[in-house]
Design an enzyme around this catalytic site. Structure first.
Site, PDB file in Angstrom:
ATOM      1  N   LYS A   1       1.331  25.114  -4.145  1.00 63.81           N
ATOM      2  CA  LYS A   1       0.109  24.478  -3.655  1.00 63.81           C
ATOM      3  C   LYS A   1       0.298  22.963  -3.716  1.00 63.81           C
ATOM      4  O   LYS A   1      -0.244  22.265  -4.572  1.00 63.81           O
ATOM      5  CB  LYS A   1      -1.091  24.926  -4.487  1.00 63.81           C
ATOM      6  CG  LYS A   1      -1.383  26.422  -4.339  1.00 63.81           C
ATOM      7  CD  LYS A   1      -2.511  26.870  -5.247  1.00 63.81           C
ATOM      8  CE  LYS A   1      -2.758  28.366  -5.106  1.00 63.81           C
ATOM      9  NZ  LYS A   1      -3.799  28.867  -6.026  1.00 63.81           N
TER      10      LYS A   1
ATOM     11  N   GLU B   1       3.963  40.100  -9.342  1.00 65.22           N
ATOM     12  CA  GLU B   1       2.595  39.890  -9.806  1.00 65.22           C
ATOM     13  C   GLU B   1       1.924  41.221 -10.120  1.00 65.22           C
ATOM     14  O   GLU B   1       2.070  42.190  -9.355  1.00 65.22           O
ATOM     15  CB  GLU B   1       1.799  39.155  -8.718  1.00 65.22           C
ATOM     16  CG  GLU B   1       0.322  38.972  -9.019  1.00 65.22           C
ATOM     17  CD  GLU B   1      -0.412  38.331  -7.841  1.00 65.22           C
ATOM     18  OE1 GLU B   1      -0.146  37.142  -7.579  1.00 65.22           O
ATOM     19  OE2 GLU B   1      -1.203  39.023  -7.188  1.00 65.22           O
TER      20      GLU B   1
ATOM     21  N   ASP C   1      -1.792  38.099 -13.492  1.00 66.63           N
ATOM     22  CA  ASP C   1      -2.761  37.370 -12.676  1.00 66.63           C
ATOM     23  C   ASP C   1      -4.198  37.626 -13.117  1.00 66.63           C
ATOM     24  O   ASP C   1      -4.645  38.774 -13.210  1.00 66.63           O
ATOM     25  CB  ASP C   1      -2.607  37.777 -11.206  1.00 66.63           C
ATOM     26  CG  ASP C   1      -3.423  36.897 -10.281  1.00 66.63           C
ATOM     27  OD1 ASP C   1      -3.365  35.659 -10.444  1.00 66.63           O
ATOM     28  OD2 ASP C   1      -4.105  37.434  -9.402  1.00 66.63           O
TER      29      ASP C   1
ATOM     30  N   LYS D   1       4.054  39.458  -4.470  1.00 67.18           N
ATOM     31  CA  LYS D   1       2.630  39.322  -4.767  1.00 67.18           C
ATOM     32  C   LYS D   1       1.886  40.580  -4.347  1.00 67.18           C
ATOM     33  O   LYS D   1       2.467  41.532  -3.819  1.00 67.18           O
ATOM     34  CB  LYS D   1       2.082  38.070  -4.078  1.00 67.18           C
ATOM     35  CG  LYS D   1       2.903  36.825  -4.440  1.00 67.18           C
ATOM     36  CD  LYS D   1       2.153  35.551  -4.575  1.00 67.18           C
ATOM     37  CE  LYS D   1       0.873  35.557  -5.281  1.00 67.18           C
ATOM     38  NZ  LYS D   1       0.455  34.241  -5.797  1.00 67.18           N
TER      39      LYS D   1
ATOM     40  N   ARG E   1       0.822  -1.211   0.000  1.00 65.74           N
ATOM     41  CA  ARG E   1       0.000   0.000   0.000  1.00 65.74           C
ATOM     42  C   ARG E   1       0.855   1.259   0.000  1.00 65.74           C
ATOM     43  O   ARG E   1       0.531   2.237  -0.719  1.00 65.74           O
ATOM     44  CB  ARG E   1      -0.939  -0.018   1.209  1.00 65.74           C
ATOM     45  CG  ARG E   1      -1.832   1.212   1.372  1.00 65.74           C
ATOM     46  CD  ARG E   1      -2.468   1.699   0.082  1.00 65.74           C
ATOM     47  NE  ARG E   1      -3.109   0.640  -0.690  1.00 65.74           N
ATOM     48  CZ  ARG E   1      -3.386   0.737  -1.984  1.00 65.74           C
ATOM     49  NH1 ARG E   1      -3.045   1.830  -2.667  1.00 65.74           N
ATOM     50  NH2 ARG E   1      -3.970  -0.251  -2.625  1.00 65.74           N
TER      51      ARG E   1
END
Length: 285
Positions: free
Chosen positions: A139, A201, A222, A171, A104
């Protein structure tokens, strides 16, 4: 495609040992111990049950061999290979208890990472007629980032930064706190070494013009429409790399790529990729 460079064996060992410890718990595999004679040998094949891209062979092999070094693991294909349903991926032979106890953990790594590679390839295949490359983001599943980013490479994609420490990505919140595009870029340039890339960004063409005037290595466009992206690419005119980001899907990626951007970052290739269905069949001798 050829397989990416091998994963760091120390990182592989640590991840596999943690996963096996989680699965084996305090008493080990009590089912195999109760039902399988200690002398039994298992011959196993891992095969694809659907089409896809392969990733994670090192982790799968390490799972088996960590429980018993006597286990033989022979891969029939390389990471990065395109799989067809029914294709044999690897042949494993060794002490049956160890083989079944590792099954597994090996399949969890192999199925998950192959799922990431497969999802990446789906995006890449759609935009193969353009110059754009699919890249991943941060992410990722905590603790599995280096493996998921490896799987992205197996699927033909490119890696974005690995963490907060290997590139500067300014950002919208950084811009807001810093006091604007110019202030953020000047601060970044004053602290960055000559080998460190700076990306920023922008949400509007007006912000983009300010970035072009100030200078950066990469600009992240973006949540812009394909039409606005085309205008942005024209304004950039090769001065820096153009990366598109924001709610990219299989339905929208072609139009985004055809705008002329260099990179398209897609969070869902790591955080939402379905597991590739792989199976293990055993014949005990």
């Amino acid at each position: 495609m050829t397989a990416p460079a091998p994963l760091d064996p120390i990182a592989v060992r640590r991840a596999v040992e943690a996963a096996l410890a989680e699965d084996l718990g305090r008493a080990g595999d009590i089912t195999s111990a109760a039902t399988i004679p200690a002398s039994a040998v298992a011959r196993v094949v891992i095969a694809a049950r659907q089409t896809g891209r392969l990733a994670g062979l090192q982790l799968a092999e390490a799972a088996f061999r960590s429980l018993d070094p006597a286990i033989s693991f022979k891969a029939e294909v390389e990471d990065g290979a395109r799989l067809t349903a029914g294709e044999v991926i690897a042949r494993i032979e060794g002490p049956a208890r160890a083989v079944l106890s590792a099954e597994r953990t090996a399949l969890n790594f192999l199925g998950h990472l192959s799922g990431v590679a497969t999802e990446t390839a789906r995006y890449g295949d759609l935009i193969a007629h353009t110059r754009a490359r699919i890249c991943c983001t941060r992410k990722t599943t905590p603790g599995l980032r280096i493996f998921e980013k490896y799987a992205v490479r197996c699927g033909g994609g490119s890696n974005h930064r690995f963490g907060l420490d290997d590139a500067i990505l300014i950002k919208d919140n950084h811009i807001a706190v810093a006091g604007g595009v110019e202030a953020a870029l000047r601060g970044a340039k004053s602290s960055a070494g000559h080998l460190l890339k700076i990306e920023i960004e922008v949400d509007t063409l007006e912000q983009l013009d300010r970035v072009i005037a100030e200078g950066a290595d990469v600009v992240l466009l973006d949540n812009m429409s394909p039409a606005v992206l085309r205008e942005a690419v024209e304004r950039i005119d090769g001065r820096m790399l153009a990366e598109a980001s924001g709610n990219v899907s299989l339905d929208t990626v072609v139009a985004i790529a055809e705008s002329g951007v260099d990179l398209i970052s897609v969070g869902r290739i790591t955080h939402s990729a379905p597991t590739l269905d792989l199976g293990l069949d055993v014949a005990v001798a």
